[in-house]
Enzyme design. Structure first.
Site, PDB file in Angstrom:
ATOM      1  N   HIS A 162       0.809  -1.226   0.000  1.00 35.52           N
ATOM      2  CA  HIS A 162       0.000   0.000   0.000  1.00 35.52           C
ATOM      3  C   HIS A 162       0.839   1.272   0.000  1.00 35.52           C
ATOM      4  O   HIS A 162       0.306   2.368  -0.105  1.00 35.52           O
ATOM      5  CB  HIS A 162      -0.942   0.005   1.215  1.00 35.52           C
ATOM      6  CG  HIS A 162      -2.044  -0.999   1.090  1.00 35.52           C
ATOM      7  ND1 HIS A 162      -3.301  -0.680   0.666  1.00 35.52           N
ATOM      8  CD2 HIS A 162      -2.055  -2.334   1.313  1.00 35.52           C
ATOM      9  CE1 HIS A 162      -4.053  -1.775   0.642  1.00 35.52           C
ATOM     10  NE2 HIS A 162      -3.323  -2.789   1.035  1.00 35.52           N
ATOM     11  N   ASP A 370       3.619   9.590  -1.085  1.00 35.19           N
ATOM     12  CA  ASP A 370       2.432   8.838  -0.665  1.00 35.19           C
ATOM     13  C   ASP A 370       2.194   7.707  -1.655  1.00 35.19           C
ATOM     14  O   ASP A 370       2.285   7.926  -2.863  1.00 35.19           O
ATOM     15  CB  ASP A 370       1.209   9.771  -0.664  1.00 35.19           C
ATOM     16  CG  ASP A 370       0.215   9.418   0.440  1.00 35.19           C
ATOM     17  OD1 ASP A 370       0.160   8.245   0.824  1.00 35.19           O
ATOM     18  OD2 ASP A 370      -0.502  10.334   0.891  1.00 35.19           O
TER      19      ASP A 370
HETATM   20  C1  GDG Z   1      -1.893   4.036   3.133  1.00 37.24           C
HETATM   21  C2  GDG Z   1      -0.918   4.707   2.162  1.00 37.24           C
HETATM   22  C3  GDG Z   1      -2.667   4.570   0.382  1.00 37.24           C
HETATM   23  C4  GDG Z   1      -8.677  10.544   7.491  1.00 37.24           C
HETATM   24  N1  GDG Z   1      -9.157  11.323   8.464  1.00 37.24           N
HETATM   25  C5  GDG Z   1     -10.338  10.787   8.852  1.00 37.24           C
HETATM   26  C6  GDG Z   1     -10.553   9.647   8.106  1.00 37.24           C
HETATM   27  N2  GDG Z   1      -9.506   9.505   7.259  1.00 37.24           N
HETATM   28  C7  GDG Z   1      -9.384   8.445   6.272  1.00 37.24           C
HETATM   29  C8  GDG Z   1      -9.491   9.029   4.894  1.00 37.24           C
HETATM   30  C9  GDG Z   1      -8.812   7.984   4.028  1.00 37.24           C
HETATM   31  C10 GDG Z   1      -7.802   7.362   4.994  1.00 37.24           C
HETATM   32  O1  GDG Z   1      -8.134   7.808   6.305  1.00 37.24           O
HETATM   33  C11 GDG Z   1      -6.392   7.834   4.703  1.00 37.24           C
HETATM   34  O2  GDG Z   1      -5.935   7.192   3.577  1.00 37.24           O
HETATM   35  P1  GDG Z   1      -4.677   7.692   2.761  1.00 37.24           P
HETATM   36  O3  GDG Z   1      -4.650   6.973   1.465  1.00 37.24           O
HETATM   37  O4  GDG Z   1      -4.781   9.159   2.568  1.00 37.24           O
HETATM   38  O5  GDG Z   1      -3.384   7.429   3.639  1.00 37.24           O
HETATM   39  P2  GDG Z   1      -2.744   6.271   4.614  1.00 37.24           P
HETATM   40  O6  GDG Z   1      -3.502   6.105   5.862  1.00 37.24           O
HETATM   41  O7  GDG Z   1      -1.330   6.703   4.795  1.00 37.24           O
HETATM   42  O8  GDG Z   1      -2.806   4.909   3.777  1.00 37.24           O
HETATM   43  C12 GDG Z   1      -1.688   5.475   1.108  1.00 37.24           C
HETATM   44  C13 GDG Z   1      -3.508   3.789   1.363  1.00 37.24           C
HETATM   45  O9  GDG Z   1      -2.701   3.121   2.326  1.00 37.24           O
HETATM   46  C14 GDG Z   1      -4.370   2.738   0.656  1.00 37.24           C
HETATM   47  O10 GDG Z   1      -3.603   1.858  -0.098  1.00 37.24           O
HETATM   48  O11 GDG Z   1      -3.511   5.370  -0.417  1.00 37.24           O
HETATM   49  O12 GDG Z   1      -0.799   6.055   0.188  1.00 37.24           O
HETATM   50  O13 GDG Z   1      -0.013   5.560   2.855  1.00 37.24           O
HETATM   51  O14 GDG Z   1      -9.716   7.018   3.616  1.00 37.24           O
HETATM   52  O15 GDG Z   1     -10.833   9.209   4.586  1.00 37.24           O
HETATM   53  N3  GDG Z   1     -11.645   8.888   8.231  1.00 37.24           N
HETATM   54  C15 GDG Z   1     -12.576   9.273   9.166  1.00 37.24           C
HETATM   55  N4  GDG Z   1     -12.378  10.358   9.955  1.00 37.24           N
HETATM   56  C16 GDG Z   1     -11.308  11.140   9.830  1.00 37.24           C
HETATM   57  O16 GDG Z   1     -11.175  12.134  10.545  1.00 37.24           O
HETATM   58  N5  GDG Z   1     -13.672   8.542   9.320  1.00 37.24           N
END
Ligand code: GDG
Length: 735
Positions: A162, A370
């Site tokens: 990921h 990312d």
């Molecule tokens: C890893 C990789 C890759 C955030 N704040 C709240 C909340 N979130 C949710 C978002 C989103 C998720 O968290 C974050 O996903 P990301 O993709 O931005 O980043 P990572 O956590 O670092 O994830 C990344 C991912 O894996 C998938 O393969 O895209 O690059 O680093 O869904 O919505 N959700 C809620 N409240 C919040 O305040 N409910």
């Protein structure tokens, strides 16, 4: 399904409640669970609570669907500290995100990572059978495919990473880089988000492991199997985001059309992490307000920051730094009734988060690096009116698909401030053109479609891996040919036991097959091929066993050498003859317990392979004690203990001695030296030839570590390669 965490979070509550669990929100879990439920399956992972905190498994919530089971992998607090907070989050996470200076190199955390990965593999092996597909997730579990393949060689295994997969020059900073790639390549399919990460996997397999790689087909030949490496960009639960967005009244303010409009909303949403560029983003907002005083009172930047990895110290420091910057900027620009930054440090319920998305005029998604970034896609999905502007970092995997966003370099504060200004001024038609194109793309690749595509690809890769049993010797030939073609002569060094013949319980039973003898005979007559047999056996013994004239023979781990134009005995041998004799006589006493004593002139060996297993260690210890008392050098081997004169001389020295004697000190420019061996003592030769020759280890090495460049599975594969050398075909590639 195997992931670091089971799909729920553990919360520690004061007694008597203890640990409580909540289901994890989020698109990935929402997509994976129905896929599991449909096929029937088990989810293997850590509950998030330490073993000491009670029986976490018993308190875990029941699976939401029939045919789905949860199987917990128990971890102690100490293991969590080393494996999770240590190797996964202080070594792999920073390095794979190009934070090389922040990467901790600590062998204790590596060992814990290895141990915990092995435990995950054990639980996964027990929870599956050969009909099952085991899907392993992410950077915490890079070694799981390797251990699972060892425990269950015929399992279908798919792996998805990921986070980014870094370039070879970055990965090699890690002393265990080879182990990590080998760990992943034991799967049938390795999935990453975007093509550039897949390229990096292929390059690392090629450069760090010496694998043969087919770039066009996205294939790596590794340990006799074909592994597919493919880009599968992950996505979000679009329908769910749209459903939540529909319940919100859009707050879009057209800042361009109405210059006096009160407020334009800019939004940032991230887990607290240094890779997300939160600090740099705040500086860009500050720069915007400095340069465009007219925007003061008219914009608000909302930053949602979800605390994460509180067990890792760096995250606490980062939090303090961001707190300070927010305070400083607010202190600098706030006026009565207006502050530029609204700072929410908590996790919001999904409906509230989507409401923020829908109401934001501009989303500022500027990670420094990312894997994908789902926030960018969620923001796009929530723009039901095709309005809103996405400013997106070029360093996010999502930038590959979301080209209509305003793409920025997140390190360049000026550029991000300019992009913000442009977004706020952007005409409505341009906003809609960009956003509708983005939304179209995100809707077309929903996370369910992603799961289906990945599972299809896993099926295909599993089938191919089963149908193509590529010959490892053929693959090795193809890799060696270009290197061999650069020099006129090949010097091929071959160990005897375990390399030319299978290991036998008693050394006297290790006979060379007729096929191998005929091939060696042919090889002895092949022009430009110089064959040297290297053994720990006495010189006369190995000469008699092979019995092919015209070859060079190295006996007693290099102390004796004989062949065309060379006859060598190590000068120190005479001095140690008496000690060797005395030790051998004393060791005869162990024969009564079933050990065999072999007097080899320049060394003495005690073979314990024929001794009942429970007795072996004791006999080995006794033998070692006798040898030490005689001041001999003790070396353990496969089912034996040996004593040699304590002089710095081993198979590596002998190989170099032969090469220099026969071809001159500058042999590397004229001779391609290849060494094939299976034993710990052969590692000395592998090491001596590192960078100036090529070496091949036969069979597994304990702990997987070896100085060898390549591997072959068994003496049969060695014979296939030897036939190719004997045919002289290696010279055919010369130009
Ligand atoms: C890893 C990789 C890759 C955030 N704040 C709240 C909340 N979130 C949710 C978002 C989103 C998720 O968290 C974050 O996903 P990301 O993709 O931005 O980043 P990572 O956590 O670092 O994830 C990344 C991912 O894996 C998938 O393969 O895209 O690059 O680093 O869904 O919505 N959700 C809620 N409240 C919040 O305040 N409910």
């Amino acid at each position: 399904m195997v992931s670091n965490r089971l799909p729920f979070t553990a919360e520690r509550r004061p007694p008597p409640e203890g640990v409580r669990f909540r289901r994890s929100p989020g698109g990935l879990v929402a997509a994976l669970e129905p896929a599991l439920a449909q096929r029937g399956g088990v989810w293997v992972g850590w509950t998030g609570a330490a073993r000491e905190d009670g029986d976490a498994v018993a308190g875990a919530p029941p699976p939401p669907a029939e045919h789905v089971q949860y199987r917990a992998v128990p971890l102690t607090a100490h293991e969590i500290a080393l494996y999770y907070a240590g190797f996964a989050n202080r070594t792999i996470w920073p390095l794979f995100h190009y934070f090389v200076g922040q990467t901790q190199i600590d062998s204790a955390t590596w060992r814990a990572y290895e141990r915990v990965n092995e435990r995950f593999a054990q639980v996964a092996a027990e929870a599956s059978d050969d009909e099952a597909l085991v899907w392993v997730h992410d950077y915490q579990l890079l070694r799981v495919p390797h251990h699972l393949r060892r425990l269950a060689p015929r399992r279908r295994i798919a792996f998805f990473l990921h986070i980014p997969f870094p370039a070879a020059d970055v990965l090699r900073v890690l002393p265990w880089s080879r182990d990590l790639i080998q760990g992943m390549l034991a799967a049938d399919l390795v999935g990453v988000h975007i093509p550039s990460y897949a390229d990096h996997v292929l390059t690392c397999a090629e450069r760090l492991l010496g694998c043969e790689v087919d770039r066009a087909a996205g294939l790596v030949r590794f340990e006799g199997r074909e592994v597919s490496v493919e880009a599968h960009p992950i996505s979000i639960d679009v329908a769910e985001v749209e459903r939540l967005a529909e319940r919100v009244t859009p707050g879009a303010v057209d800042a361009a059309a109405a210059p006096d409009a009160p407020v334009a909303e800019i939004l940032g949403v991230d887990r607290l992490d240094y890779t997300k560029g939160i600090h740099e983003r705040l500086l860009a907002v500050e720069r915007l307000l400095e340069r465009h005083p007219g925007l003061r009172r008219r914009i608000t930047f909302t930053q949602v920051m979800v605390p994460s990895r509180e067990r890792v110290a760096e995250y606490g420091e980062l939090k303090r730094e961001i707190d300070e910057t927010v305070g400083r900027i607010n202190g600098r620009f706030s006026e009565r009734g207006w502050s530029p930054i609204r700072y929410l440090v908590r996790s919001l319920p999904p409906a509230e988060l989507v409401a923020l998305y829908r109401q934001a005029d501009v989303a500022l998604v500027t990670p420094l690096r990312d894997g994908m970034n789902l926030v960018a896609k969620e923001y796009v999905a929530a723009q039901l009116d095709d309005d809103g502007v996405l400013i997106l970092s070029e360093m996010a995997g999502a930038a590959d698909e979301l080209q209509e966003a305003l793409l920025v370099n997140p390190f360049d504060v000026d550029e991000v401030a300019d992009a913000l200004h442009r977004a706020l001024q952007m005409p409505r038609d341009e906003r809609r053109a960009r956003m509708s194109a983005l939304r179209h793309r995100v809707r077309a690749n929903d996370v369910r479609a992603w799961v289906d595509r990945f599972l299809d690809a896993s099926e295909r890769a599993g089938l191919r891996a089963r149908s193509t049993v590529a010959s490892p010797a053929d693959a090795l030939q193809r890799m060696l040919a270009p290197w061999l073609a650069r020099r006129a002569t090949v010097a091929l060094f071959l160990d005897y036991d375990g390399t030319l013949t299978p290991i036998a319980a008693r050394p006297e039973d290790a006979q060379l097959s007729d096929a191998a003898r005929q091939t060696l005979d042919q090889a002895a007559r092949t022009p430009n091929l110089d064959i040297v047999i290297v053994s720990g056996r006495a010189l006369a013994d190995v000469q008699q066993r092979v019995g092919v004239p015209g070859l060079t023979y190295v006996g007693n781990h290099g102390f004796e050498i004989e062949g065309p134009g060379i006859s060598f005995r190590h000068p120190e041998l005479e001095r140690w003859r008496a000690a060797l004799e005395a030790a051998a006589s004393e060791l005869e006493a162990l024969a009564a317990s079933g050990a065999t004593i072999e007097r080899k002139g320049a060394s003495v060996a005690v073979h314990v392979r024929t001794v009942p297993e429970g007795e072996r260690r004791r006999l080995e210890r006794q033998a070692e004690a006798v040898l030490r008392r005689r001041r001999l050098r003790v070396t353990p081997g496969k089912g034996l203990v040996e004593g040699r004169p304590p002089v710095p001389w081993d198979k590596g020295h002998a190989v170099l001695h032969v090469l220099v004697h026969r071809h001159g000190a500058d042999w590397p420019s004229r001779v391609s030296a290849v060494y094939i061996g299976d034993d710990r003592t052969d590692e000395d030769a592998f090491r001596s030839l590192e960078g100036i020759g090529r070496s091949i280890r036969v069979g597994p090495s304990p702990g997987g570590a070896s100085y060898a460049d390549y591997r072959l599975p068994d003496p049969e594969a060695v014979l296939v390669l030897l036939r190719w050398f004997a045919s002289g075909a290696f010279a055919g590639a010369k130009s």
